[in-house]
Design a protein around this motif. Structure first.
Motif, short mmCIF file in Angstrom:
data_model
loop_
_atom_site.label_atom_id
_atom_site.label_comp_id
_atom_site.label_asym_id
_atom_site.label_seq_id
_atom_site.Cartn_x
_atom_site.Cartn_y
_atom_site.Cartn_z
N SER A 117 0.83 -1.21 0.00
CA SER A 117 0.00 0.00 0.00
C SER A 117 0.86 1.25 0.00
CB SER A 117 -0.93 -0.01 1.22
OG SER A 117 -1.81 -1.12 1.17
N GLN A 118 1.94 1.23 0.78
CA GLN A 118 2.83 2.39 0.83
C GLN A 118 3.59 2.61 -0.47
OE1 GLN A 118 5.10 1.35 4.33
NE2 GLN A 118 3.74 2.49 5.70
N SER A 119 3.69 1.55 -1.29
CA SER A 119 4.36 1.68 -2.58
C SER A 119 3.45 2.33 -3.62
CB SER A 119 4.80 0.30 -3.09
OG SER A 119 3.69 -0.43 -3.59
N GLY A 120 2.18 2.52 -3.28
CA GLY A 120 1.23 3.12 -4.20
C GLY A 120 0.18 2.17 -4.70
N VAL A 121 0.35 0.87 -4.45
CA VAL A 121 -0.64 -0.13 -4.88
C VAL A 121 -1.56 -0.38 -3.68
CG1 VAL A 121 -0.99 -2.40 -5.91
CG2 VAL A 121 1.09 -1.13 -6.40
N CYS A 122 -2.43 0.60 -3.43
CA CYS A 122 -3.28 0.58 -2.24
C CYS A 122 -4.75 0.51 -2.64
CB CYS A 122 -3.03 1.82 -1.39
SG CYS A 122 -3.98 1.85 0.14
N TYR A 123 -5.49 -0.34 -1.95
CA TYR A 123 -6.91 -0.50 -2.25
C TYR A 123 -7.72 -0.48 -0.96
CZ TYR A 123 -5.03 -2.23 -6.67
OH TYR A 123 -4.33 -2.35 -7.86
N THR A 124 -8.96 0.00 -1.08
CA THR A 124 -9.89 0.00 0.04
C THR A 124 -11.23 -0.58 -0.42
OG1 THR A 124 -10.88 2.18 -0.42
CG2 THR A 124 -8.82 2.14 0.86
N MET A 125 -12.22 -0.55 0.44
CA MET A 125 -13.55 -1.06 0.09
C MET A 125 -14.23 -0.19 -0.97
SD MET A 125 -14.04 -3.86 1.74
CE MET A 125 -15.74 -4.04 1.25
N GLN A 126 -13.63 0.94 -1.30
CA GLN A 126 -14.20 1.79 -2.35
C GLN A 126 -13.87 1.27 -3.75
OE1 GLN A 126 -16.08 4.18 -0.96
NE2 GLN A 126 -15.27 3.48 1.02
N ASP A 127 -12.94 0.33 -3.83
CA ASP A 127 -12.48 -0.16 -5.13
C ASP A 127 -13.23 -1.41 -5.56
OD1 ASP A 127 -10.25 1.73 -5.64
OD2 ASP A 127 -9.46 0.87 -3.79
N ASP A 128 -13.07 -1.77 -6.83
CA ASP A 128 -13.70 -2.97 -7.37
C ASP A 128 -12.90 -4.21 -6.97
OD1 ASP A 128 -15.57 -4.28 -9.52
OD2 ASP A 128 -13.53 -4.97 -9.99
N PRO A 129 -13.56 -5.26 -6.44
CA PRO A 129 -12.79 -6.41 -5.94
C PRO A 129 -11.96 -7.11 -7.00
CG PRO A 129 -15.16 -6.88 -5.99
CD PRO A 129 -15.00 -5.42 -6.23
N GLN A 130 -12.47 -7.19 -8.23
CA GLN A 130 -11.69 -7.84 -9.29
C GLN A 130 -10.45 -7.02 -9.65
OE1 GLN A 130 -12.06 -10.81 -10.29
NE2 GLN A 130 -14.09 -11.31 -9.50
N GLN A 131 -10.61 -5.71 -9.65
CA GLN A 131 -9.45 -4.85 -9.93
C GLN A 131 -8.42 -4.95 -8.79
OE1 GLN A 131 -11.08 -0.95 -10.63
NE2 GLN A 131 -11.63 -1.41 -12.76
N ILE A 132 -8.91 -5.09 -7.58
CA ILE A 132 -7.99 -5.26 -6.45
C ILE A 132 -7.17 -6.54 -6.64
CG2 ILE A 132 -7.84 -5.73 -3.96
CD1 ILE A 132 -10.41 -4.07 -3.63
N LEU A 133 -7.84 -7.63 -6.94
CA LEU A 133 -7.15 -8.91 -7.11
C LEU A 133 -6.19 -8.87 -8.30
CD1 LEU A 133 -10.20 -11.22 -6.42
CD2 LEU A 133 -8.19 -10.94 -4.94
N ASP A 134 -6.60 -8.22 -9.38
CA ASP A 134 -5.71 -8.05 -10.55
C ASP A 134 -4.45 -7.29 -10.15
OD1 ASP A 134 -7.16 -9.39 -12.48
OD2 ASP A 134 -8.26 -7.60 -13.14
N GLY A 135 -4.65 -6.18 -9.45
CA GLY A 135 -3.53 -5.31 -9.11
C GLY A 135 -2.57 -5.96 -8.13
N VAL A 136 -3.10 -6.66 -7.13
CA VAL A 136 -2.23 -7.27 -6.12
C VAL A 136 -1.49 -8.47 -6.70
CG1 VAL A 136 -2.16 -8.39 -3.87
CG2 VAL A 136 -3.70 -6.46 -4.25
#
Length: 349
Positions: A117-136
Motif C-alpha cells: 500500500s505504501q508503494s502506491g498499490v493501495c486498495y480500500t472497500m471503495q475499489d472494485d474487488p476484481q481490480q484489487i485482485l488483478d492489481g495485487v
C-alpha cells in the motif's frame, strides 16, 4: 461509561493479527470471544471504526462475523471503508517469505499489505474487488488462484452490504484500541522482531490525547509468541492456565511461551515510548491473571537485574501486587485494576 453516552471503538493500528479475549454476558448467556477484526466492545453493541492507519482482511473479518453470529451478535456495527485491504496474495507472500518467518510473523499478511500500500498499490472497500485482485496479483507477479478469488469476492460483497458509515464526531467517547504490545512497535520495538505498524500513543495525534485516560494492560507474568525475547521460567512456579488460555501453538509463531514478570522490560517499553512526555494523559494499569500468582502463593519478578518474590497468600493481598506495580513501574498511575483470569471482572485495587 456514563449512561446515555455513545462510545465508539477506533482501531487505529495493526490488522487481524490482534487477539483480544473478552468474556461477558450476551442475551443471558456467558460468552467468550477472541476479537481480531472487530473492536472488543462488540459484545456490548459498541460500533467499530477503522482508521486508514489500520488494515483489514475481508476474509478474516467475515469469518469472525460468522462466529459472532453463532454467539448471538448477528449484525455488529462497523465501518472499514477507510482501511487498506489485505488480500490472500499478501498472506501467501508473507507465509512464503523466509525472512519474515525468521524475524517472527503471525502469517496474516499485514506487513506485506502495508508495504504494498505504501508503494502506491493501495486498495480500500471503495475499489472494485476484481481490480484489487488483478492489481495485487500483478504486484507480486503471481498467477490468480480461483479459490482465493472466490473467498475474497464473497467476503468483500458481504462487508459492502453490512457495513455502515460512521463519523467519529457523532460519538461522545472515543476508545482507541491498539492491537499488540508496546515492544512490538514498528519503530520503537526490538528490531527485527516487530510488527508492521505503531502500537502505542505514537500512532495518535497529540491533540487527541489531551485529557485522555490511557489503560495499560499486562498479566502478572510474561508471555511471548514468536521469535525474539524469551521469558524467564522458574522451577516450581506454575504459570500454566490451560482452562482459560486462548493462545495456542501456531504454525508461524511456534509454542506459546511464559515466564516471570520483568519490570526492567516494562520500563524499557515505557522509556522507548517516552510516556513521561504525555503529561496531558492520565495513566491507569490493568493487571490480569491475578489468580495465577494466588495459586502459586507468590509473584516472581525481575527488577534491576535481580529476581525477587512477593508473597501473595489471599485475594486481599492483591493490593500488594498493585503496590508492587506502582513502586516498580516508571510511570505515574492514577488507578490500578485487577482481575482473575476466569472471570475478567476488573476491580480497583
Amino acid at each position: 461509561m456514563a449512561e446515555g453516552r455513545r462510545p465508539l471503538v477506533i482501531r487505529f493500528t495493526g490488522g487481524p493479527q490482534a487477539a483480544h479475549t473478552v468474556k461477558g454476558n450476551l442475551c443471558g448467556r456467558k460468552v467468550t470471544h477472541v476479537f481480531s477484526s472487530f473492536g472488543s466492545g462488540t459484545l456490548l453493541g459498541v460500533p467499530t471504526l477503522y482508521r486508514s492507519s489500520a488494515l483489514i482482511d475481508p476474509i478474516c473479518l467475515v469469518s469472525e462475523w460468522n462466529v459472532l453470529a453463532e454467539k448471538g451478535v448477528a449484525r455488529p456495527i462497523f465501518d472499514v471503508s477507510r482501511s487498506p485491504i489485505i488480500t490472500p496474495y499478501d498472506v501467501e507472500a508473507n507465509r512464503n517469505d523466509a525472512q519474515s518467518r525468521s524475524d517472527g510473523t503471525c502469517g496474516k499478511g499485514v506487513y506485506f499489505a502495508l508495504r504494498r500500500s505504501q508503494s502506491g498499490v493501495c486498495y480500500t472497500m471503495q475499489d472494485d474487488p476484481q481490480q484489487i485482485l488483478d492489481g495485487v496479483a500483478a504486484y507480486y507477479k503471481t498467477e490468480r488462484y480461483a479459490p482465493y478469488d472466490e473467498m475474497f469476492v464473497e467476503a468483500f460483497d458481504k462487508i459492502r452490504k453490512g457495513a455502515v458509515h460512521l463519523e467519529e464526531s457523532d460519538f461522545d467517547d472515543l476508545i482507541f484500541e491498539s492491537t499488540q504490545g508496546l515492544l512490538l512497535d514498528a519503530d520503537l520495538g526490538f528490531v527485527p522482531h516487530v510488527t508492521a505498524t505503531a502500537t502505542g500513543l505514537n500512532a495518535l495525534e497529540r491533540a487527541e490525547l489531551v485529557g485522555a485516560d490511557v489503560y495499560l494492560v499486562s498479566r502478572t507474568y510474561l508471555t511471548r509468541h514468536g521469535a525474539g525475547y524469551q521469558p524467564t521460567p522458574m522451577d516450581g512456579y506454575d504459570l500454566m492456565d490451560e482452562a482459560n488460555e486462548t493462545n495456542v501453538l501456531n504454525e508461524f509463531q511456534g509454542v506459546f511461551k511464559r515466564g516471570i514478570f520483568d519490570f526492567d522490560l516494562l520500563n524499557e517499553a515505557i522509556a522507548r515510548h517516552d510516556f513521561s512526555s504525555y503529561s496531558q494523559c492520565r495513566f491507569h494499569w490493568a493487571v490480569t491473571h491475578l489468580d495465577v500468582v494466588r495459586r502459586n502463593g507468590l509473584m516472581c519478578y525481575r527488577h534491576e537485574g535481580e529476581i525477587a518474590h512477593l508473597p501473595v497468600l489471599a485475594k486481599d493481598a492483591y493490593r500488594e501486587v498493585a503496590e508492587l506495580f506502582r513502586a516498580k513501574c516508571n510511570v505515574g498511575l492514577v488507578n490500578l485494576y485487577g482481575c482473575d483470569s476466569p472471570e475478567g471482572l476488573f476491580e480497583q485495587l
